[in-house]
Scaffold this active site. Sequence first.
Site, PDB file in Angstrom:
ATOM      1  N   ASP A 299      31.262  64.340  29.488  1.00  0.00           N
ATOM      2  CA  ASP A 299      31.650  63.353  28.485  1.00  0.00           C
ATOM      3  C   ASP A 299      31.910  64.105  27.168  1.00  0.00           C
ATOM      4  O   ASP A 299      31.624  65.290  27.039  1.00  0.00           O
ATOM      5  CB  ASP A 299      30.589  62.263  28.326  1.00  0.00           C
ATOM      6  CG  ASP A 299      31.189  61.002  27.716  1.00  0.00           C
ATOM      7  OD1 ASP A 299      32.311  61.086  27.163  1.00  0.00           O
ATOM      8  OD2 ASP A 299      30.558  59.932  27.767  1.00  0.00           O
TER       9      ASP A 299
HETATM   10  C1  BGC Z   1      32.754  58.058  26.014  1.00  0.00           C
HETATM   11  C2  BGC Z   1      33.527  58.084  27.307  1.00  0.00           C
HETATM   12  C3  BGC Z   1      34.982  58.349  27.044  1.00  0.00           C
HETATM   13  C4  BGC Z   1      35.114  59.638  26.267  1.00  0.00           C
HETATM   14  C5  BGC Z   1      36.538  60.047  25.992  1.00  0.00           C
HETATM   15  C6  BGC Z   1      33.053  59.253  25.149  1.00  0.00           C
HETATM   16  O1  BGC Z   1      32.488  59.148  23.882  1.00  0.00           O
HETATM   17  O2  BGC Z   1      31.380  57.992  26.303  1.00  0.00           O
HETATM   18  O3  BGC Z   1      33.348  56.889  27.995  1.00  0.00           O
HETATM   19  O4  BGC Z   1      35.680  58.395  28.247  1.00  0.00           O
HETATM   20  O5  BGC Z   1      34.429  59.497  25.044  1.00  0.00           O
HETATM   21  O6  BGC Z   1      37.140  59.252  25.055  1.00  0.00           O
END
Ligand code: BGC
Length: 717
Positions: A265
């Site tokens: 993530d």
């Molecule tokens: C979120 C994810 C997301 C990623 C990319 C993160 O902060 O937890 O769900 O896919 O950002 O934008």
Amino acid sequence: MHRQVDIQKLLRAMTIEEKAGQLLQLATFFYLSETEGEITGPLSDLGIAEDEVWRSGSVLGINNAEEMIAIQKKYLENSKHKIPLLFMADIVHGYRTIFPIPLAIGCSWNLEGAKKSAQVAAKEAALSGVHVTFSPMVDLVRDPRWGRVMEATGEDPYLNSAFAKAFVEGYQGDMTGEYDIAACVKHFAGYGAAEAGREYNTVDMSDRTLREYYLPAYKAALDAGCRMVMTSFNTVHGVPATGNKYLMREILRDEWGFDGVVISDWGAVGELLQHGVAKDSKDVAQKAIEASVDIEMMTSHYVQSLKKLVEDGTVSETLIDESVLRILKLKQELGLFENPYKVANLQKAQEAFLCEEHREAAREIATKSMVLLKNEGILPLDKNKKIAIVGPLADSGDILGAWAWQGKPEEAITLKQGIECKVGAQNISVAMGCTIDGIETEGFKEAIKIAQEADVVILALGEKSSMCGEAASRAFIKLPGIQEEFAKTILALEKPTVTVLLNGRPLEITELSTLTPALLEAWFPGTEGGNAIADILFGDSIPSGRLSMSFPYTVGQIPVYYNCYNTGRPQPNEDAEGYFSRYLDIPNAPLYPFGYGLSYTEFNYDNFTLSQEVLHEGETIKASVCIKNVGNRVGTETVQFYIKDEVGSTVRPLKELKGFRQVTLQPQEEKTVTFEITEEMLKYHNIKSDYVAEKGSFIAMVGKNAVEVLSLNFELA
Ligand code: BGC
């Protein structure tokens, strides 16, 4: 079949820096800024030099086809091996045509609609240059304080698994269609169980709970062919997921055989430092790569440290090669070597955005997602009455919900616009009364006035989109601001009133639910929201949504969910006092249970039978029930099938959803619905952690929600 590139040969030609580069994912602004050799801003924040940008493997957050084409072109000009970039983005519930939030879609119990929503999103996204979507999010959720419950489909592993499959199939098709994009299931694993509902917080649960409740939906997505997995921010068994070998090497790779790409993530690789499980950049990179994280999103420990780790013999280059190959394989499969731009096309994308077919799909699933919680004979409304629409969401476009970054509130059909289409502008009056989270009461007067003059009042209350989603936990889950006070003022007028909620989590609405004569949970319904609500209110669509997440009686009851265990001292009935598992001040039961929802007609359940009472090896039992529409309107019932294992080697849930079927019946029509009970369905991780069905007695249950069921016993011999 796409033109094949010899990716093994390509790998052999790459230096260790180039390999590490493939594992780096950067946001779009890295490629667009003119740095001219100067390391400032984002580059210095990330601790990388400009040439790393031209070695990176993938991009996140692409905004449109033109931008994608420009970045890909510039990249290919600058990069040595000309391996195209993979473009990813969070297309969570639609791209420009916004669908209801996933929690709402969960309440539709409509897998076809979910799949269609993913197909539409994939088409608009593919035309905009997206190759991979960071969706579906399949985290099981029990705590409505957590803002991200809006991204999930609910509290049940079976239902979540069914939706995981539907979404993956919708996005990916067979991965050869021009608009097929790869799906990335997230967040692996257990993110939905963040303690106290506080974002990014610790997750700590037994392995049994992890496997029984939380893991099945990720597995279902992978069984449906999902190409990518994203790690979660939380810890699991004391180790951050992003550095968790048990989760990703043992379970994901070895046990489940997943050979696709794992992505961290955002920033989660670097967060191993804050979590306190790694001491420096090298340690971080080692932990993440050993845990099998292929792509590092928005931190740069791989490019900074992998080379050193290989040189000093700490990490084997084979590990890095495996990760690079998985990424190259996905690029190959998506056809990027053949055409790095794929179908990206600004004009075609614009033609697809909000086209009639897409709007129609969004409207249909939105009507199916709404849950009628109460109706004292008010709904459906008569189109010939004078209607007052009051409340902060009466005419608001902020109904898309979080993760709709390409959606535009001004393109959303507001509630007022939707109603106007049904009854004409001359029959409606509108007043906000108050704002969503303000405390000013000046507006009450105007709202009271128009409510008094109307025949019927629609009270539109809820949350702002920004109150849900990532980093949007709330400790109090009542309606924000003075909306409840406003609602009471309006309801005190004793006009026929229907309360419509537009929001992203189960709210604490216990008092409101007793005061209002009718209550519709419309969630954040997306672009076609106003039309969809109007369809339901006037009976042009019949409410068929059923809650996929329990509504707590009050916040102090959280977590409250239907598939919990019994205790040694269950309360025999709601009034029983004494040494029982109970509260002194509230009931144990939620306000509205899992599976709950009303229609404009009534369904009768009768003649529940089992084809046999003993299940022998290799056999199935047929469980049949007769459903009759006993009202005078057509309606769709979601027939829910549950099982309870009466005696296990470990405690077993009070009931578990094992099947459901939606049936549409004309007035007085009846239909027999049959479920098959197999031994497979009765399996769980027993005391020895073996996934088996234990012999003994079970209860089969069928009903309209998790509480109102008919039951029959059977044995597994
Ligand atoms: C979120 C994810 C997301 C990623 C990319 C993160 O902060 O937890 O769900 O896919 O950002 O934008």
